[in-house]
Structures are given as C-alpha cells and as structure tokens.
Design a protein around this motif. Structure first.
Motif, PDB file in Angstrom:
ATOM      1  N   TYR A 247      -5.306   7.721  -1.715  1.00  0.00           N
ATOM      2  CA  TYR A 247      -4.789   8.481  -0.576  1.00  0.00           C
ATOM      3  C   TYR A 247      -4.731   9.974  -0.919  1.00  0.00           C
ATOM      4  O   TYR A 247      -4.366  10.358  -2.041  1.00  0.00           O
ATOM      5  N   ASP A 248      -5.061  10.798   0.077  1.00  0.00           N
ATOM      6  CA  ASP A 248      -5.141  12.250  -0.116  1.00  0.00           C
ATOM      7  C   ASP A 248      -3.939  12.993   0.453  1.00  0.00           C
ATOM      8  O   ASP A 248      -3.820  14.207   0.251  1.00  0.00           O
TER       9      ASP A 248
ATOM     10  N   GLU B 117       0.825  -1.202   0.000  1.00  0.00           N
ATOM     11  CA  GLU B 117       0.000   0.000   0.000  1.00  0.00           C
ATOM     12  C   GLU B 117       0.869   1.266   0.000  1.00  0.00           C
ATOM     13  O   GLU B 117       0.549   2.242  -0.678  1.00  0.00           O
TER      14      GLU B 117
ATOM     15  N   THR C 107      -3.674  17.925   2.303  1.00  0.00           N
ATOM     16  CA  THR C 107      -4.463  16.822   1.759  1.00  0.00           C
ATOM     17  C   THR C 107      -5.279  17.336   0.580  1.00  0.00           C
ATOM     18  O   THR C 107      -5.963  18.351   0.685  1.00  0.00           O
TER      19      THR C 107
ATOM     20  N   ASN D 219       8.393  11.521  -7.068  1.00  0.00           N
ATOM     21  CA  ASN D 219       7.873  10.516  -6.154  1.00  0.00           C
ATOM     22  C   ASN D 219       8.542  10.698  -4.787  1.00  0.00           C
ATOM     23  O   ASN D 219       9.333  11.613  -4.582  1.00  0.00           O
TER      24      ASN D 219
ATOM     25  N   SER E   4       4.449   6.872  -6.736  1.00  0.00           N
ATOM     26  CA  SER E   4       3.737   7.714  -7.680  1.00  0.00           C
ATOM     27  C   SER E   4       4.040   9.184  -7.415  1.00  0.00           C
ATOM     28  O   SER E   4       4.316   9.590  -6.275  1.00  0.00           O
TER      29      SER E   4
ATOM     30  N   TRP F 185       0.867   8.891   6.628  1.00  0.00           N
ATOM     31  CA  TRP F 185       0.235   8.078   5.579  1.00  0.00           C
ATOM     32  C   TRP F 185      -0.447   6.855   6.170  1.00  0.00           C
ATOM     33  O   TRP F 185      -1.571   6.506   5.769  1.00  0.00           O
TER      34      TRP F 185
ATOM     35  N   TRP G 210       1.397   4.562  -3.003  1.00  0.00           N
ATOM     36  CA  TRP G 210       1.418   6.020  -2.805  1.00  0.00           C
ATOM     37  C   TRP G 210       2.793   6.610  -3.043  1.00  0.00           C
ATOM     38  O   TRP G 210       2.930   7.642  -3.708  1.00  0.00           O
TER      39      TRP G 210
ATOM     40  N   ALA H 165      -4.278   5.470   5.910  1.00  0.00           N
ATOM     41  CA  ALA H 165      -4.610   4.145   5.386  1.00  0.00           C
ATOM     42  C   ALA H 165      -5.477   3.356   6.361  1.00  0.00           C
ATOM     43  O   ALA H 165      -6.428   2.668   5.953  1.00  0.00           O
TER      44      ALA H 165
ATOM     45  N   ARG I   8      -0.407  14.675   0.814  1.00  0.00           N
ATOM     46  CA  ARG I   8       0.555  15.235  -0.126  1.00  0.00           C
ATOM     47  C   ARG I   8       1.733  15.831   0.650  1.00  0.00           C
ATOM     48  O   ARG I   8       1.598  16.219   1.820  1.00  0.00           O
TER      49      ARG I   8
ATOM     50  N   CYS J 133       2.081  11.711  -4.711  1.00  0.00           N
ATOM     51  CA  CYS J 133       2.417  12.058  -3.329  1.00  0.00           C
ATOM     52  C   CYS J 133       2.979  13.473  -3.222  1.00  0.00           C
ATOM     53  O   CYS J 133       3.005  14.050  -2.136  1.00  0.00           O
TER      54      CYS J 133
ATOM     55  N   MET K 230      -6.045   7.862  -7.188  1.00  0.00           N
ATOM     56  CA  MET K 230      -5.193   7.712  -6.006  1.00  0.00           C
ATOM     57  C   MET K 230      -6.082   7.649  -4.765  1.00  0.00           C
ATOM     58  O   MET K 230      -6.772   8.624  -4.443  1.00  0.00           O
TER      59      MET K 230
END
Length: 443
Positions: free
Chosen positions: A57-58, A8, A49, A25, A15, A295, A12, A299, A60, A18, A55
């Motif tokens: 997950y929010d 998981e 966020t 990345n 990519s 993170w 995130w 999750a 950043r 994030c 994606m």
C-alpha cells in the motif's frame, strides 16, 4: 470479508510504513494526533502516497502541527481566517500551511503552500482538519485547557509561594530592631557575602543555623511566618474542583484521589467515561474513519480486496467502509457484579456478546471463539493422554487386576464364575448355557 479486511488493514496499520516519517504505526499516530488536538485545539492531516519496499500500500499519513496553519505573511484576504480559506458561501476550500514553525529560526524565509481541501476531479479529501467547533463560523480549534488556563497559572504561582514560604520557615528567622543610637546594620555583619546577589544594601540572605553579631543598640526579634499554611489543602482542593468541572473531569479522577465510597467512585468514573466516549467519537469521525476509507479504496483498486460495486454505488461503498472504533476498555471496579450484569443484558437482548467483549476487555468476540476452539481441542488431547495413562495396568490410578476400582473390596467368585449366594448356571457339554432343571415338589 470482514476478517479479510481486518487482516489487510493490520498489515498496513500495524507497520510504521503508514507514517510518512516512518516513526509511528497507526495507533501511535492516533495518540499523537489526539495529544496535539488537546494542546493546540486542532491538528492537520494530509494523505500523500509514496512507494516503499515490502509494503503493498502507498497511502501515508502526515501530521502537521497546528501552529503551521496561518495566514501568509502580508496577506489581507478577508476569506482567509487563521490559514483556512473559505469561499463566499463559507465552505472551506483550501488551507495555507507554512514550511516552518513560527518559532523556528528559519521562519524569516518561510513560504506558504496552498493545499486544496478536496480534489477537483475526484472529490478526495486532501486535508483532514481535526478540531471541535464550539460556535458557528469557527475555523480554528480551541485548546483543551483554554477555559482554565488562568486558574492554572494562579494556582501554580500560589503553590510556588507556599513552597518557598515553607522552606523559609524552616530557617531560624529573626528581625533586627534598631534604635537611634545603633550603628549601621550592614557593618555589623562579617562581610558582603551575606548580602543577596543583586539585592539592596540592607537585604541579607538567610542560612540554616546562621548566627549574627549584632551591634550596640540592636536586638533580634523572632518572626513566626505561620507556614505551612493550614488552609492550603482546602484551597487547592476547591480550585481543582472548579477546574475539573470546567473540563468535565471529576475531582476524584483529576487528582486520582479515590477516598469516598464505592458508589461515589463508580459514579465519578461513569461521568468521566461519558466525556471520554464523546472525545473518542470525535477522533474516530475526523481522523480514523476518513483514513480507513482512503486505505480501503486503495486496497479495492489494487485488487487485494474484492468489493463489487465499491466505486460505482455510493450505498455499497458506505456499507463496505462501515467500521466501529473501540479504544482501551474502561476497566471493572467490581468484576463479579459487572460481568453478571453483562450476561443479563445479553440474555435480554439489550446488548451483544461482541459489544460486551469490547467494552469489558477490549477484545474481539469472534477472535476469542476461534482461540477457544483451539484451546478446547488441545485440552481434549491432554485429557485423552491422561486418561490413557490412568487405564494402564499396574498404574497407581489404574484399575485392579480383577476389574474393581481402587479402594473397593474384590468380589469373590467360585470356580464356575458365579458370585457367592447366586445359583450356579449349568452348561451342557458344548460349553453352552443350558436350561435349568425342573425341580419336583418334594425337592
């Protein structure tokens, strides 16, 4: 659970989603943060966020240059030092971040935003301040080259001067000597184009192969500037050794100059590796680990990872968030000896296979095991096919028709199937093997 968390997190972290700027990345963000930390002494990180398609997950990551952290213009509050606001107890409570860089042409219209260090309701870290303190009460970081910046500047000027002198010495250099009866030197030249731009009247330029027409009473005296300087290399080496000592970088690694013995080179690498591991630990504690914990909290909150007690028990949460951060491997100077030493450490319990795999190759032991299982399975299939091909009749590598191996003489058999020299076994009428006849003494 570890494998699930790693999968998981890779979704995130691998990519560019994030990054708030959607350019790097997580690994590239680490490199960028570390580089700015070395140059400026510190770097700021905020964790906003935002939602993005594809994606789940929010979270950043936003990197902020250290120059934007400063006191608001005209602010005289003694509790704000270099843009870092503290309370009377000395605790950091907020950061003042400008909207533009101080060298930006829009700096005259710059506004400052006060960002609280921790959330009032949840205690969440809103700002990560990546820095290395060297004294008590220090609020801002010091650039990595600050202790040697003056020596580097002087060394650069000295190098430029020696380079210029070496170029000038390659030209035919003379000096004009005059007596009291000689004419003006400038008038002896063909024109003003030989004068240096912006120079004085008696300053001329040197050109390769230039011939001067001297006036009456003048003579040319050759000059020997003595360049290149024979002491240049030893002087630069001495300065570089001092710079390396101040930065905890051995001279061999600073200049990538490995001309000593194997033992000396290995000692230099080991000493440098100690400093690198310390810097890795700082970056992991101040940058990687806090972002990973944020993170993981998202999750678990979204139900993508099942972690009972994550939000209710701090001890369980710490156990779930425990991670080990490993960068690239340091490399092996003598692979045979170092691998043998690693095997000895594992056999005696001084280390583990996972630790040695990460230290030597930068990989993961369990991933290697899974890969080896697949490779062994495929290898067995290939061997099975090869062996089946060798056993086919008529093949070059197969067996002969009489059951003997290639290259061995065939054993002769008589009609009843016995080998020469062996007594024949009698069979009865039903084809079954009978008892041997009893011989008499006379027979």
């Amino acid at each position: 659970l570890e494998r699930e968390i790693e999968q998981e997190f890779s979704l995130w972290a691998d990519s560019t989603a994030c990054d708030i700027e959607r350019l790097d990345n997580f690994s590239e963000l680490q490199q960028l943060a570390f580089l700015n930390w070395l140059m400026s002494g510190d770097v700021l990180v905020t964790l906003p966020t935002t939602k993005r398609p594809g994606m789940p997950y929010d979270l950043r990551v936003r990197l902020i240059e250290a120059d934007r952290l400063s006191n608001p213009m005209g602010n005289t509050d003694p509790h704000i030092i270099g843009g870092v606001e503290v309370n009377p107890a000395g605790e950091v409570i907020a950061y003042h971040i400008s909207t533009h860089h101080p060298l930006s042409w829009e700096y005259s219209e710059t506004k400052w935003t006060r960002v609280e260090a921790y959330g009032a309701a949840t205690g969440r870290r809103n700002v990560l301040h990546v820095m290395n303190r060297e004294r008590i009460g220090q609020r801002r970081g010091v650039p990595f080259l600050a202790p040697v910046i003056e020596a580097l500047k002087q060394l650069g000027q000295y190098t430029d001067a020696e380079l210029t002198a070496a170029i000038v010495s390659g030209l035919f250099t003379v000096a004009i000597e005059k007596d009291e009866n000689s004419e003006d030197m400038v008038g002896a030249f063909e024109g003003e184009e030989q004068q240096a731009d912006g120079g004085e009247e008696n300053t001329v330029e040197l050109e390769p192969g230039l011939v001067w027409d001297l006036a009456k009473g003048e003579k040319a005296t050759p000059l020997t500037p003595g360049r290149p300087n024979a002491n240049f290399d030893s002087f630069v080496t001495s300065i570089c050794r001092q710079i390396g000592a101040a930065l905890e970088i051995p001279y061999e690694i600073l200049l990538k100059h490995f001309t000593s013995s194997f033992t000396a080179s290995r000692g230099a690498l080991l000493e440098f590796w100690k400093a690198i591991k310390m810097q890795r630990s700082w970056l992991a504690n101040d940058f990687c680990q806090p972002i990973f914990e944020e993170w993981l909290a998202e999750a678990v909150a979204k139900g993508r990872i099942n972690a009972p007690g994550f939000f209710t028990d701090p001890l369980r949460r710490k156990a779930y968030c425990k991670a080990q951060w490993n960068g690239p491997a340091r490399g092996l100077l003598n692979p045979v000896q170092e691998v043998g030493a690693a095997v000895t450490r594992v056999e005696n319990g001084f280390s583990t296979r996972s630790a040695e795999t990460m230290e030597m190759a930068g990989g993961d032991f369990y991933s290697n095991c899974e890969q080896l299982k697949q490779e062994e399975k495929k290898l067995k299939e290939v061997k099975k096919i090869v062996n089946a091909g060798e056993q086919k009749p008529g093949s070059a590598a197969g067996q002969q028709g009489n059951g003997t191996k290639p290259g061995e003489p065939a054993e002769q058999q008589d009609d009843n199937g016995t080998k020469p020299g062996e007594p024949a076994e009698q069979k009865d009428g039903d084809g079954q093997q009978g008892e041997k006849p009893v011989r008499s003494d006379t027979e």
